[in-house]
Design a protein around this motif. Structure first.
Motif, PDB file in Angstrom:
ATOM      1  N   GLN A 101      42.615 -14.229 -29.270  1.00  0.00           N
ATOM      2  CA  GLN A 101      43.840 -14.799 -29.818  1.00  0.00           C
ATOM      3  C   GLN A 101      45.048 -14.330 -29.001  1.00  0.00           C
ATOM      4  OE1 GLN A 101      43.567 -16.691 -33.259  1.00  0.00           O
ATOM      5  NE2 GLN A 101      41.765 -16.842 -31.952  1.00  0.00           N
ATOM      6  N   VAL A 102      46.208 -14.912 -29.295  1.00  0.00           N
ATOM      7  CA  VAL A 102      47.468 -14.485 -28.685  1.00  0.00           C
ATOM      8  C   VAL A 102      48.404 -14.068 -29.804  1.00  0.00           C
ATOM      9  CG1 VAL A 102      49.386 -15.079 -27.163  1.00  0.00           C
ATOM     10  CG2 VAL A 102      47.149 -16.175 -26.827  1.00  0.00           C
ATOM     11  N   LEU A 103      48.894 -12.833 -29.741  1.00  0.00           N
ATOM     12  CA  LEU A 103      49.884 -12.346 -30.699  1.00  0.00           C
ATOM     13  C   LEU A 103      51.270 -12.525 -30.084  1.00  0.00           C
ATOM     14  CD1 LEU A 103      50.566 -10.934 -33.375  1.00  0.00           C
ATOM     15  CD2 LEU A 103      50.378  -8.748 -32.160  1.00  0.00           C
ATOM     16  N   VAL A 163      47.974 -21.662 -35.814  1.00  0.00           N
ATOM     17  CA  VAL A 163      48.497 -20.402 -36.339  1.00  0.00           C
ATOM     18  C   VAL A 163      47.510 -19.824 -37.352  1.00  0.00           C
ATOM     19  CG1 VAL A 163      50.382 -19.316 -37.605  1.00  0.00           C
ATOM     20  CG2 VAL A 163      50.874 -21.152 -35.968  1.00  0.00           C
ATOM     21  N   ASN A 164      47.065 -18.596 -37.116  1.00  0.00           N
ATOM     22  CA  ASN A 164      46.112 -17.940 -37.999  1.00  0.00           C
ATOM     23  C   ASN A 164      46.712 -16.791 -38.795  1.00  0.00           C
ATOM     24  OD1 ASN A 164      43.788 -19.532 -37.255  1.00  0.00           O
ATOM     25  ND2 ASN A 164      43.827 -18.472 -35.295  1.00  0.00           N
ATOM     26  N   LEU A 165      47.923 -16.385 -38.453  1.00  0.00           N
ATOM     27  CA  LEU A 165      48.609 -15.319 -39.180  1.00  0.00           C
ATOM     28  C   LEU A 165      50.102 -15.452 -38.932  1.00  0.00           C
ATOM     29  CD1 LEU A 165      47.707 -11.566 -39.433  1.00  0.00           C
ATOM     30  CD2 LEU A 165      49.966 -12.213 -38.614  1.00  0.00           C
ATOM     31  N   ILE A 166      50.890 -15.209 -39.960  1.00  0.00           N
ATOM     32  CA  ILE A 166      52.352 -15.281 -39.872  1.00  0.00           C
ATOM     33  C   ILE A 166      52.936 -14.019 -40.488  1.00  0.00           C
ATOM     34  CG2 ILE A 166      54.439 -16.567 -40.513  1.00  0.00           C
ATOM     35  CD1 ILE A 166      52.546 -18.974 -41.080  1.00  0.00           C
ATOM     36  N   GLN A 167      53.929 -13.472 -39.812  1.00  0.00           N
ATOM     37  CA  GLN A 167      54.671 -12.343 -40.394  1.00  0.00           C
ATOM     38  C   GLN A 167      56.099 -12.389 -39.855  1.00  0.00           C
ATOM     39  OE1 GLN A 167      54.149  -7.773 -39.655  1.00  0.00           O
ATOM     40  NE2 GLN A 167      52.694  -8.354 -41.253  1.00  0.00           N
ATOM     41  N   CYS A 188      49.972 -15.040 -34.893  1.00  0.00           N
ATOM     42  CA  CYS A 188      48.747 -14.886 -34.115  1.00  0.00           C
ATOM     43  C   CYS A 188      48.154 -16.283 -33.983  1.00  0.00           C
ATOM     44  CB  CYS A 188      47.774 -13.950 -34.817  1.00  0.00           C
ATOM     45  SG  CYS A 188      46.319 -13.539 -33.827  1.00  0.00           S
ATOM     46  N   VAL A 189      47.992 -16.754 -32.746  1.00  0.00           N
ATOM     47  CA  VAL A 189      47.605 -18.146 -32.527  1.00  0.00           C
ATOM     48  C   VAL A 189      46.327 -18.237 -31.702  1.00  0.00           C
ATOM     49  CG1 VAL A 189      49.988 -18.957 -32.671  1.00  0.00           C
ATOM     50  CG2 VAL A 189      49.015 -18.420 -30.433  1.00  0.00           C
ATOM     51  N   ASP A 190      45.642 -19.350 -31.908  1.00  0.00           N
ATOM     52  CA  ASP A 190      44.446 -19.686 -31.150  1.00  0.00           C
ATOM     53  C   ASP A 190      44.860 -20.579 -29.979  1.00  0.00           C
ATOM     54  OD1 ASP A 190      41.940 -20.574 -30.249  1.00  0.00           O
ATOM     55  OD2 ASP A 190      41.095 -20.446 -32.255  1.00  0.00           O
ATOM     56  N   ASN A 191      44.554 -20.165 -28.759  1.00  0.00           N
ATOM     57  CA  ASN A 191      44.979 -20.888 -27.562  1.00  0.00           C
ATOM     58  C   ASN A 191      43.818 -21.656 -26.937  1.00  0.00           C
ATOM     59  OD1 ASN A 191      46.710 -21.686 -25.451  1.00  0.00           O
ATOM     60  ND2 ASN A 191      46.136 -19.928 -24.193  1.00  0.00           N
ATOM     61  N   LYS A 192      42.983 -22.297 -27.779  1.00  0.00           N
ATOM     62  CA  LYS A 192      41.763 -22.922 -27.245  1.00  0.00           C
ATOM     63  C   LYS A 192      42.049 -24.108 -26.341  1.00  0.00           C
ATOM     64  CE  LYS A 192      40.720 -25.955 -31.201  1.00  0.00           C
ATOM     65  NZ  LYS A 192      39.692 -26.321 -32.186  1.00  0.00           N
ATOM     66  N   PHE A 193      43.247 -24.679 -26.429  1.00  0.00           N
ATOM     67  CA  PHE A 193      43.593 -25.792 -25.535  1.00  0.00           C
ATOM     68  C   PHE A 193      44.391 -25.317 -24.314  1.00  0.00           C
ATOM     69  CE2 PHE A 193      43.095 -27.828 -29.723  1.00  0.00           C
ATOM     70  CZ  PHE A 193      42.116 -28.759 -29.395  1.00  0.00           C
ATOM     71  N   GLN A 213      50.958 -10.787 -26.435  1.00  0.00           N
ATOM     72  CA  GLN A 213      49.784 -10.069 -25.957  1.00  0.00           C
ATOM     73  C   GLN A 213      48.577 -10.988 -26.097  1.00  0.00           C
ATOM     74  OE1 GLN A 213      48.142  -5.868 -25.187  1.00  0.00           O
ATOM     75  NE2 GLN A 213      49.605  -5.931 -26.838  1.00  0.00           N
ATOM     76  N   LYS A 214      47.946 -11.295 -24.974  1.00  0.00           N
ATOM     77  CA  LYS A 214      46.763 -12.147 -24.988  1.00  0.00           C
ATOM     78  C   LYS A 214      45.502 -11.303 -25.166  1.00  0.00           C
ATOM     79  CE  LYS A 214      48.623 -15.867 -22.049  1.00  0.00           C
ATOM     80  NZ  LYS A 214      48.418 -16.665 -20.814  1.00  0.00           N
ATOM     81  N   GLY A 215      44.419 -11.984 -25.525  1.00  0.00           N
ATOM     82  CA  GLY A 215      43.118 -11.335 -25.609  1.00  0.00           C
ATOM     83  C   GLY A 215      42.952 -10.380 -26.772  1.00  0.00           C
ATOM     84  N   VAL A 216      43.666 -10.638 -27.856  1.00  0.00           N
ATOM     85  CA  VAL A 216      43.508  -9.799 -29.038  1.00  0.00           C
ATOM     86  C   VAL A 216      42.534 -10.472 -30.016  1.00  0.00           C
ATOM     87  CG1 VAL A 216      45.824  -8.843 -28.773  1.00  0.00           C
ATOM     88  CG2 VAL A 216      45.475 -10.837 -30.264  1.00  0.00           C
ATOM     89  N   ASN A 217      42.012  -9.695 -30.947  1.00  0.00           N
ATOM     90  CA  ASN A 217      41.087 -10.222 -31.949  1.00  0.00           C
ATOM     91  C   ASN A 217      41.701 -10.110 -33.338  1.00  0.00           C
ATOM     92  OD1 ASN A 217      39.221 -10.677 -29.916  1.00  0.00           O
ATOM     93  ND2 ASN A 217      38.181  -8.727 -30.246  1.00  0.00           N
TER      94      ASN A 217
END
Length: 417
Positions: A306-308, A338-342, A351-356, A375-379
């Motif tokens: 994911q990307v934060l 978007v998988n998380l919002i704060q 925290c977003v999914d950059n699959k495209f 920050q890329k490459g986070v889980n």
């Protein structure tokens, strides 16, 4: 009516097709509609055909040959050379070749759907023919004539009224029916698709329209587990789950049940069963109305790579509604899920999914208007029904960059070691 769904892993080779026939025979063939996906990894193989068609014409023939040989090798272990199914498969490959040679449309999503559909058409022709050979009489249905949608190619919306009317009128409920998952058709007789992994949704649509007694998704696991066994070494089978719990798990990214599948089943209180095609003696998992999670234990969902992103105004002003609305519009435009919002007074984190692979374009458009750290490459770990012990186990996996906790759910963004 009962609805069965078999995914690609269940029909990946000749032995698997034989096993599907065995499962259907033992479970009973009357009043049953079976939804089948493309064989093995064939959806990926057809995506490679589409890529070659657009960008690598020199390898297009090679990609097509691989697909044809894959299916013919399976058929050679199931049928005699003179069996009629060979001609039916040749006709399908002829139709695919005709489209590739004659198509003039430049619309990628349209072209994608017209090509990708052959995976399911091929698999169901083969399975249907093998069932017939084994004495299991069945009707092969072209799902594009039953499930009708708009023309939003690759993510089509179901026309429920039209679909309900067609399925109610045309499906013979007393027989064994074989059809394709993932596919549908629009009012111009073109193929549409319901979104990747949409075969579960297909099963839900048929169940709703036929007032089915149940939907069974047959998988290579014993049911719904409380965690992905590829990530966690110690997992537990969930014997029963409520619709609400399943929707929550799907929302956070659990891969066993497709997010769109639950709603039509919940509307008519049709139970969903997840069972193993490798051991049909096991009951698996039952999803139904108002039941307590059994056993009641923490459930883990992981979304990797994911990307934060943290966004704030250049002038340190508040991040208020108009700023956040604009950012969400851009996230939508660049297909960043978007998988998380704060958010706080002066910053907004997602925290977003950059699959495209569109994050860099998103960043370049917004960087002149906002201060953006990423920050890329986070889980992203989501824990339903968490305990202090489970949260501690996630923290040990790496550096915790963001944590968000509510009554039932904890989410942690981790940069792993």
């Amino acid at each position: 009516m009962r609805i069965f769904k078999f995914g690609g892993a269940s029909v990946k080779d000749a032995a698997s097709v034989k096993n599907v026939a065995n499962v259907i025979q033992q479970e009973g063939t009357k009043n049953t509609l079976v939804v089948i996906s493309a064989m093995g990894k064939m959806t990926n193989a057809f995506e490679e055909v589409i890529e070659a068609y657009y960008h690598k014409k020199e390898v297009l023939s090679e990609k097509l040959t691989f697909i044809e040989e894959y299916h013919k090798n399976i058929m050679n272990s199931l049928f005699e050379k003179e069996d009629a199914v060979y001609q039916e498969i040749d006709i399908l490959f002829g139709e695919l070749g005709w489209f590739l040679a004659r198509n003039t449309s430049q619309r990628f999503n349209y072209v994608y759907d017209q090509i990708i559909c052959f995976g399911e058409l091929l698999s169901t022709k083969i399975v249907s023919a093998y069932l017939s050979k084994m004495g299991l009489e069945n009707n092969w249905l072209d799902v594009r004539n039953y499930i009708k949608t708009d023309s939003s190619y690759r993510d089509a919306k179901v026309n429920w009224e039209l679909t309900q009317g067609i399925i109610t009128k045309k499906v013979d409920k007393n027989k064994l029916n074989i059809t394709q998952g993932f596919l549908a058709g629009n009012d111009t007789e073109n193929t549409t698709t319901l979104g990747r992994e949409g075969s579960d949704y297909t099963a839900g649509i048929f169940a709703y329209c036929l007032d089915a007694e149940s939907v069974t998704i047959w998988k290579d696991v014993e049911g719904v587990l409380n965690a992905d066994p590829r990530v966690f070494s110690d997992t537990t089978l969930l014997e029963q789950i409520s619709y609400e719990e399943a929707i929550e798990m799907a929302f956070y990214g659990a891969s066993v049940i497709h997010p769109k599948t639950i709603q039509p089943l919940q509307n008519k209180e049709i139970p969903l069963l997840v069972r193993s095609f490798e051991d049909i003696s096991k009951a698996g998992t039952k999803v139904s109305r108002g039941v307590q999670l059994k056993p009641f234990i923490p459930c883990f969902i992981v979304k990797k790579d994911q990307v934060l992103v943290s966004i704030s105004a250049n002038d340190f002003s508040f991040m208020v509604e108009n700023n956040i609305s604009y950012i969400f519009q851009k996230l939508h435009e660049y297909q960043l899920k978007v998988n998380l919002i704060q958010n706080s007074a002066i910053s907004f984190s997602v925290c977003v999914d950059n699959k495209f692979n569109k994050f860099d374009a998103f960043y370049n458009e917004l960087k002149s208007q906002f201060k953006i750290d990423f920050q890329k490459g986070v889980n992203l770990y989501t824990v339903r029904h968490f305990t202090d012990e489970t949260l501690e186990s996630i923290h040990k996996k790496g550096t915790s960059l963001l944590t968000q906790i509510n009554k039932e759910t904890a989410q942690l963004v981790i940069k792993e070691k």
